[in-house]
Scaffold this motif. Structure first.
Motif: not given
Length: 272
Positions: A90, A123-124, A40, A127, A159, A82-83, A131, A156, A85-86
């Motif tokens: 998702s 997926k959180l 991950e 993430q 999102t 970074t975000l 982060m 977050l 990859f969430f």
């Protein structure tokens, strides 16, 4: 409107079940890998290294003028990607979440609207870990923790809400028309390059085209997190019109997604 409140109530009533299923989803996803959950972090790290090499090193982009400051390309890119990859997994996994789990649902008693929720929630955790690693890296790069980190929880949360609203639409359509899943995957690959994640929006475009690109809801999310990590300001206040626009789009998606989901879910089993 009735459908929207019904779907939201289902999330609230089944919150604990959604959490347990999300934990199981995350564990089972890496169960057969020798390195397990370490992938991950390894998978994003490999992709970040490739993007930095192509868009930073090869294109010889030593620094980026952003907001009120000037940043080396790597931290600027890292703060935005970074975000992603969430967002990416998702949406791609959320869009196929229902039709790939219809057999499981037939043996369990919980609402179908909970499926995209627990897939997104699974997926959180990666993430949050990614982060945290990003924040630690920034400490060694002269970008210390700042007061604007306080807006990270807000971005977050919105999102997650946006991804859920969108997944209600895509998972419903993908269950009925399986080819739609392939279209979603292709569009997400395009969005990585059309959303200013790997390059500054002011590089090659005039103000009108920049304004059009800012209407992409992912722009609001990516830039909000980037503003926070780089300490540029209160993004949701300084860009108030974008905040209002984003919430309007999200509510429209939630209303439409709830309606489609409730309207067709009784027929999902027919498409198995």
């Amino acid at each position: 409107m009735v459908s929207m409140f019904k779907v939201l109530k289902e999330q609230y009533d089944n919150f604990h079940l959604i959490n347990r299923l999300a934990a199981y989803e995350l564990k089972s996803a890496n169960n057969n890998n020798y390195l397990g959950s370490l992938w991950e972090l390894l998978n994003p790290a490999i992709q970040i290294a490739i993007y930095w090499f192509v868009f930073g090193f090869v294109q010889n982009r030593p620094a980026v003028e952003y907001g009120d400051g000037k940043y080396a390309f790597f931290p600027w890119m890292l703060a935005g990607i970074t975000l992603w990859f969430f967002i990416y997994p998702s949406i791609t996994h959320g869009s196929k979440s229902i039709y790939t789990r219809l057999k499981m649902v037939s043996r369990m008693n919980f609402p179908l609207s909970a499926i995209p929720s627990y897939v997104i929630l699974s997926k959180l955790m990666p993430q949050l870990l990614l982060m945290l690693v990003t924040i630690i890296i920034f400490q060694f790069m002269g970008l210390p923790i700042n007061i604007y980190y306080l807006q990270l929880p807000y971005f977050l949360v919105v999102t997650i809400l946006f991804l859920f609203s969108l997944s209600l639409i895509t998972s419903t359509i993908s269950t009925i028309v399986r080819d739609f899943q392939m279209l979603v995957q292709s569009l997400m690959r395009v969005l990585l390059y059309t959303t200013p994640i790997l390059w500054p929006i002011q590089d090659r475009f005039g103000e009108k085209l920049q304004l059009i690109m800012q209407l992409n809801p992912f722009y609001y999310l990516i830039e909000g997190v980037r503003y926070s990590l780089l300490g540029e300001g209160w993004f949701f206040i300084e860009h108030g019109w974008l905040t209002l626009y984003f919430w309007a789009i999200m509510l429209v998606f939630l209303f439409l997604g709830s309606y489609l989901h409730v309207r067709f879910r009784r027929h999902f089993i027919d498409f198995l």
